[in-house]
Design an enzyme around this catalytic site. Structure first.
Site, PDB file in Angstrom:
ATOM      1  CB  CYS A  40      -0.941  -0.075   1.048  1.00  0.00           C
ATOM      2  SG  CYS A  40      -2.480   1.172   0.873  1.00  0.00           S
ATOM      3  CG  HIS A 149      -3.723  -3.202   3.120  1.00  0.00           C
ATOM      4  ND1 HIS A 149      -2.827  -2.830   3.766  1.00  0.00           N
ATOM      5  CD2 HIS A 149      -4.289  -2.112   2.352  1.00  0.00           C
ATOM      6  CE1 HIS A 149      -2.832  -1.451   3.821  1.00  0.00           C
ATOM      7  NE2 HIS A 149      -3.662  -1.040   3.176  1.00  0.00           N
ATOM      8  CD  GLU A 151      -1.903  -5.794   5.378  1.00  0.00           C
ATOM      9  OE1 GLU A 151      -2.279  -4.741   5.629  1.00  0.00           O
ATOM     10  OE2 GLU A 151      -1.286  -6.315   4.381  1.00  0.00           O
TER      11      GLU A 151
END
Length: 172
Positions: A40, A149, A151
């Site tokens: 990001c 993202h 994650e």
């Protein structure tokens, strides 16, 4: 090296500079061959500069500029938040998306995007659409970036991180 990021481009780059991190990161990843993954805002740092809160220099590792998402369509709001489908580039085999067929969805949270300033089609490894085409992932040799993202992207994101780790481990 993994540089995740949420926040302001200017503040983040100022933190890198105040802590004396720009030269060592460049030495390791650009001059050396240490793998680097920017997530990001971490990907946005790879660009030459950003127009977020004025004009600010980035690391300059990827030719391009960070600019606010402008779709010209009120149906597409900024910040861009939510799940979007990846369109994988067919111009190169990419490390992060090994064993993907395109069409995978990942999670985005951003108001700015990379506007690539290059004729090298191999740098952009994935795009998405949010009222306009958005660069979703880039690669230049051992340097990788994702605007989304991993994650927060569940199984797809875990696979992307696993692919990066496998890339790192297989280089030794």
């Amino acid at each position: 090296i993994v540089v995740p990021g949420v926040g302001s481009f200017a503040e983040g780059m100022n933190n890198f500079r105040e802590r004396g991190l720009v030269a060592p990161l460049t030495e390791l990843s650009v001059d050396g061959d240490t793998p680097f993954l920017g997530i990001c805002l971490g990907m946005e740092f790879l660009a030459q500069d950003s127009t977020e809160q004025g004009k600010h220099d980035g690391l300059g590792w990827i030719p391009g500029k960070i600019r606010r998402i402008d779709t010209g369509d009120n149906d597409f709001r900024t910040p861009h938040m939510g799940w979007n489908t990846l369109q994988l580039s067919d111009n190169q085999e990419t490390v992060l998306f090994q064993n993907f067929d395109g069409g995978e969805s990942v999670y985005f949270v951003h108001s700015y995007q990379l506007d690539p300033q290059t004729t090298d089609e191999n740098i952009i490894t994935a795009t998405t659409s949010h009222g306009c085409e958005i660069t979703a992932a880039v690669r230049s040799e051992n340097i990788f970036g994702t605007q989304f993202h991993p994650e927060k992207s569940q199984d797809v994101g875990l696979k992307i991180i696993e692919n990066f780790v496998n890339f790192v481990n297989n280089r030794e």
